[in-house]
Every structure is written in C-alpha cells, then in structure tokens.
Design a protein around this motif. Structure first.
Motif, mmCIF file in Angstrom:
data_model
loop_
_atom_site.group_PDB
_atom_site.id
_atom_site.type_symbol
_atom_site.label_atom_id
_atom_site.label_comp_id
_atom_site.label_asym_id
_atom_site.label_seq_id
_atom_site.Cartn_x
_atom_site.Cartn_y
_atom_site.Cartn_z
ATOM 1 N N THR A 117 2.218 -13.860 -55.629
ATOM 2 C CA THR A 117 3.467 -13.709 -54.708
ATOM 3 C C THR A 117 2.997 -13.710 -53.218
ATOM 4 O OG1 THR A 117 4.421 -12.311 -56.479
ATOM 5 C CG2 THR A 117 5.808 -12.681 -54.255
ATOM 6 N N ALA A 118 2.101 -13.161 -52.979
ATOM 7 C CA ALA A 118 2.017 -13.056 -51.525
ATOM 8 C C ALA A 118 1.276 -14.395 -50.950
ATOM 9 C CB ALA A 118 0.839 -11.918 -51.300
ATOM 10 N N ASP A 119 0.383 -14.924 -51.904
ATOM 11 C CA ASP A 119 0.157 -16.257 -51.949
ATOM 12 C C ASP A 119 1.309 -17.254 -51.428
ATOM 13 O OD1 ASP A 119 -2.481 -15.510 -51.647
ATOM 14 O OD2 ASP A 119 -3.212 -16.108 -53.685
ATOM 15 N N VAL A 120 2.233 -17.139 -52.463
ATOM 16 C CA VAL A 120 3.175 -18.108 -52.521
ATOM 17 C C VAL A 120 4.099 -18.221 -51.207
ATOM 18 C CG1 VAL A 120 5.913 -18.513 -53.322
ATOM 19 C CG2 VAL A 120 3.661 -18.121 -54.927
ATOM 20 N N ILE A 121 4.368 -16.649 -50.596
ATOM 21 C CA ILE A 121 4.911 -16.439 -49.358
ATOM 22 C C ILE A 121 4.175 -17.030 -48.284
ATOM 23 C CG2 ILE A 121 5.513 -14.693 -47.881
ATOM 24 C CD1 ILE A 121 6.090 -12.951 -50.197
ATOM 25 N N ASN A 122 2.715 -16.900 -48.207
ATOM 26 C CA ASN A 122 1.837 -17.532 -47.082
ATOM 27 C C ASN A 122 2.062 -19.033 -47.247
ATOM 28 O OD1 ASN A 122 -0.225 -17.332 -45.316
ATOM 29 N ND2 ASN A 122 -1.471 -18.458 -46.879
ATOM 30 N N TRP A 123 2.063 -19.645 -48.516
ATOM 31 C CA TRP A 123 2.189 -21.242 -48.607
ATOM 32 C C TRP A 123 3.525 -21.737 -48.092
ATOM 33 C CZ3 TRP A 123 4.838 -25.025 -51.007
ATOM 34 C CH2 TRP A 123 4.347 -26.266 -50.979
ATOM 35 N N MET A 124 4.480 -20.803 -48.480
ATOM 36 C CA MET A 124 5.896 -21.459 -47.978
ATOM 37 C C MET A 124 6.108 -21.303 -46.549
ATOM 38 S SD MET A 124 7.633 -22.305 -50.815
ATOM 39 C CE MET A 124 7.642 -22.540 -52.598
ATOM 40 N N SER A 125 5.629 -20.217 -46.025
ATOM 41 C CA SER A 125 5.901 -19.943 -44.415
ATOM 42 C C SER A 125 5.425 -21.133 -43.738
ATOM 43 C CB SER A 125 4.860 -19.003 -44.044
ATOM 44 O OG SER A 125 3.426 -19.243 -44.005
ATOM 45 N N THR A 126 4.624 -22.172 -43.958
ATOM 46 C CA THR A 126 4.429 -23.241 -43.363
ATOM 47 C C THR A 126 5.162 -24.651 -44.242
ATOM 48 O OG1 THR A 126 2.111 -23.620 -44.454
ATOM 49 C CG2 THR A 126 2.351 -22.383 -42.576
ATOM 50 N N ASN A 127 5.486 -24.516 -45.318
ATOM 51 C CA ASN A 127 6.118 -25.562 -45.867
ATOM 52 C C ASN A 127 7.445 -25.733 -46.247
ATOM 53 O OD1 ASN A 127 3.564 -27.503 -46.814
ATOM 54 N ND2 ASN A 127 2.863 -25.254 -47.119
ATOM 55 N N LEU A 128 8.235 -24.370 -46.363
ATOM 56 C CA LEU A 128 9.512 -24.317 -46.712
ATOM 57 C C LEU A 128 10.691 -25.006 -46.194
ATOM 58 C CD1 LEU A 128 11.281 -23.047 -48.997
ATOM 59 C CD2 LEU A 128 11.371 -21.058 -47.564
ATOM 60 N N SER A 129 10.504 -24.947 -44.649
ATOM 61 C CA SER A 129 11.439 -25.793 -43.816
ATOM 62 C C SER A 129 11.709 -27.196 -44.050
ATOM 63 C CB SER A 129 11.224 -25.399 -42.295
ATOM 64 O OG SER A 129 11.530 -23.963 -41.903
ATOM 65 N N GLY A 130 10.375 -27.708 -44.472
ATOM 66 C CA GLY A 130 10.381 -29.177 -44.481
ATOM 67 C C GLY A 130 10.799 -29.473 -46.059
ATOM 68 N N LEU A 131 10.599 -28.602 -46.928
ATOM 69 C CA LEU A 131 11.208 -28.665 -48.236
ATOM 70 C C LEU A 131 12.741 -28.832 -48.380
ATOM 71 C CD1 LEU A 131 8.461 -26.816 -49.993
ATOM 72 C CD2 LEU A 131 8.741 -29.342 -50.011
ATOM 73 N N VAL A 132 13.210 -27.819 -47.847
ATOM 74 C CA VAL A 132 14.848 -27.752 -47.804
ATOM 75 C C VAL A 132 15.577 -28.356 -46.709
ATOM 76 C CG1 VAL A 132 14.452 -25.350 -49.093
ATOM 77 C CG2 VAL A 132 14.834 -25.607 -46.447
ATOM 78 N N GLY A 133 14.823 -28.735 -45.589
ATOM 79 C CA GLY A 133 15.571 -29.649 -44.525
ATOM 80 C C GLY A 133 16.221 -28.709 -43.516
ATOM 81 N N GLN A 134 15.893 -27.333 -43.675
ATOM 82 C CA GLN A 134 16.665 -26.282 -42.601
ATOM 83 C C GLN A 134 15.822 -25.549 -41.983
ATOM 84 O OE1 GLN A 134 20.498 -24.418 -44.274
ATOM 85 N NE2 GLN A 134 20.343 -26.020 -45.966
ATOM 86 N N ASP A 135 16.037 -24.974 -40.932
ATOM 87 C CA ASP A 135 15.201 -23.768 -40.327
ATOM 88 C C ASP A 135 15.283 -22.686 -41.048
ATOM 89 O OD1 ASP A 135 14.661 -25.409 -38.417
ATOM 90 O OD2 ASP A 135 16.352 -24.869 -37.086
ATOM 91 N N VAL A 136 13.927 -22.237 -41.283
ATOM 92 C CA VAL A 136 13.997 -20.740 -42.005
ATOM 93 C C VAL A 136 12.933 -19.947 -41.247
ATOM 94 C CG1 VAL A 136 12.838 -19.919 -44.224
ATOM 95 C CG2 VAL A 136 13.981 -22.267 -44.209
ATOM 96 N N ASN A 137 13.216 -18.725 -41.499
ATOM 97 C CA ASN A 137 12.746 -17.774 -40.417
ATOM 98 C C ASN A 137 12.154 -16.707 -41.481
ATOM 99 O OD1 ASN A 137 11.739 -15.623 -38.830
ATOM 100 N ND2 ASN A 137 13.759 -15.705 -37.323
ATOM 101 N N PHE A 138 10.726 -16.511 -41.516
ATOM 102 C CA PHE A 138 10.178 -15.626 -42.208
ATOM 103 C C PHE A 138 9.698 -14.315 -41.765
ATOM 104 C CE2 PHE A 138 9.246 -19.385 -44.920
ATOM 105 C CZ PHE A 138 8.675 -18.676 -46.206
#
Length: 306
Positions: free
Chosen positions: A115-136
């Motif tokens: 789960t921690a690895d998922v959070i780390n990966w998503m922290s640099t990729n998620l905004s682009g995937l959903v097309g919105q600003d995301v604040n970790f």
C-alpha cells in the motif's frame, strides 16, 4: 500461519463458492468516475481509483482504502463513491487476490508495504491520470476488517503520513503470524471507528469480528480529537458491502442484519459520515465536522467521542 481444520474447511467451501464478478455502481446514481490502474502501468498492485467527475475547483484530497481479508476492492464501490463525492480521489489497492483459502496469502506487513508503494507511485502519477490537481498532503486512510490492521501497521511503522483514519468494523487478528498492530500504539491523528453489534456473534463456530480484537481495541489507541466511535447495533461485519456481489461463504459465514434492516441505509449513513469526518479533518471544513453526529435515517447507534 496457523489455522484449525474447521477454519480451513470453512474457507475451502468459500473458495468454491466465491466468484470474481461484481456489480458495478449503476450509471446515473453518482457523479464519480473510476479507473483501474494495472501493474503493467507501473503501480505495485492493481488499484481501483474513484474521483469526482466534475472538477471541484480546488485540490482533491486523497483517501486510501484497504479492503478486508479475501475481499475485492470492488465490493465497496457504493461507500467509496459517497466518499469521493466529498472532494477526494479514492485509491483502493488490491493487496490480496479476492477469494480462496487463507493459506499462502501475504501478511499484513506485506500488504502495508504494498500500500505504501502504491501511495508513493501515485504521488507522482495520479494528477495526470485523473486530470485534476491532487494534494497528497491531504491524505486519509479508510479500511475494513483486516484492512484496518494493515492501516494501523502503516501508521505505527511510519510508512504513511496521514491526516486522519476511518476504520469500518476493524479486526486485529494474528492468524497471519504478525502481532497485534494496535499493541502499544497511540494514534497521532483523529480517528473515526465504526463497529457493529453483530460482528462478534459466531456462525459456524467463529465470529468475523471477535470481541477480543474488534473495534474496542482500535478505539483504545485513539488519543487525538476530534474522534468518534459509532457502533451500528443492528448490523454485521459484511453489511457494509455492495448489494449483488458474489463472495460466497467468505461473506455468508458472518452474522448479518435481519431482513427488515436496510443495508442501503447503512451504507448511505456510513459514506456520508466518513465523508463529513474527512472533509472536516483533512480539508478543514468545520461545517462538515458538525454533520458527523447526524443520523437522519434513525439507525440504532451507540456513540462515544474524544
């Protein structure tokens, strides 16, 4: 991992009756979109992502959902959609394949690292995937059953920096060979703990949320305010899951609510309450915090707070 012959038999039957299908959240009932991010895209484990279809005009917070043992992340779509609608991107990693026997499954320590690895990966990729600003920096944990043990392990071991945690009928079992995740822990963040009145009742010789490792143990770790404990007195361990799912005896071994008790009402209250709690604590919406105590559906609830 040590299991009795009776436990293995029950889970063996569950394995035979469990199928991989699920009921998707019906179109038109929600303004939430979803993605499934696969390991081939670089993430540690396949992860369901749910987020508001329309931009909120501000940064979205992040909620990480840890599913229960042998459960699919898709079984929680209704509740997760309610939470996403409150201004969050929900990440639900599938850290254990759903169904099957409890033998050879990853321990909660392994699930916590995944789960921690998922959070780390998503922290640099998620905004682009959903097309919105995301604040970790606005990160919260939501979890069910053994998933709460995973979340407490992450918090205890410093694998995640969360602002709040919400646990749904949590269980701190030790069958995976790990010790109690709650032992000696004092949470540094506000918590919302949801227990059930029927989770500790036995069916086929075993309770799904035994009273010695249930919500009370998790509540004992809570020291920060504002925090709440609610017990849904008329409901059981699996009554939070979507209608129409096919999880066989993995679900049916758990004592559930009587037929005259509405599971949709429970899920509606749960999603709204968790959403209000997280909006208040994580997004700083004081008005939402005032809504945590609301019970418009008149469910039988026992409450404590800190």
């Amino acid at each position: 991992m040590k299991f009795s012959m009776g436990q293995l038999l029950r889970f063996g039957i569950a394995c035979l009756l469990t199928v991989a299908g699920h009921q998707a959240y019906a179109a038109g009932e929600t303004s939430v979109k979803e993605l499934i991010i696969k390991t081939k895209q670089g993430v540690k484990v396949d992860t369901l992502v749910m987020y508001p279809e329309q931009s909120t005009g501000s940064e979205l917070g992040v909620v990480v959902m840890n599913h229960g043992f042998l459960m699919s992340n898709a079984y929680y779509r209704n509740v997760l959609a309610e939470i996403a609608n409150q201004g969050f991107v929900v990440l639900a990693p599938q850290t254990i394949a759903p169904g099957g026997l409890p033998i050879g499954k990853p321990s909660t320590a392994v699930e916590a690292k995944s789960t921690a690895d998922v959070i780390n990966w998503m922290s640099t990729n998620l905004s682009g995937l959903v097309g919105q600003d995301v604040n970790f920096d606005k990160l919260a944990l939501v979890n069910h059953s053994r998933g709460s043990k995973v979340a407490w392990t992450m918090l205890r071991d410093g694998l995640v920096n969360a602002k709040a945690v919400a646990a749904i009928d949590p269980v701190d079992g030790t069958q995976d060979g790990t010790g109690l995740a709650t032992k000696g822990v004092s949470l540094k963040v506000p918590a919302l703990i949801i227990g059930t009145g029927l989770g500790g009742q036995k069916n086929l010789g075993q309770a799904c949320a035994p009273t010695n490792v249930n919500y009370n143990l998790f509540w004992s770790t809570v020291t920060n305010s504002p925090s709440w404990l609610f017990v849904a007195n008329d409901y059981g361990h699996m009554d939070f899951l979507d209608d129409g799912i096919n999880c066989g005896l993995t679900c049916s071994v758990c004592v559930g609510a009587a037929k005259d008790k509405s599971r949709p009402d429970l899920r509606s209250w749960l999603g709204s309450t968790i959403g209000s709690f997280l909006r208040g604590v994580v997004l700083g919406d004081d008005n939402s915090l005032e809504s945590v105590d609301n019970n418009p559906l008149n469910l039988s609830l026992t409450k404590a707070n800190r």
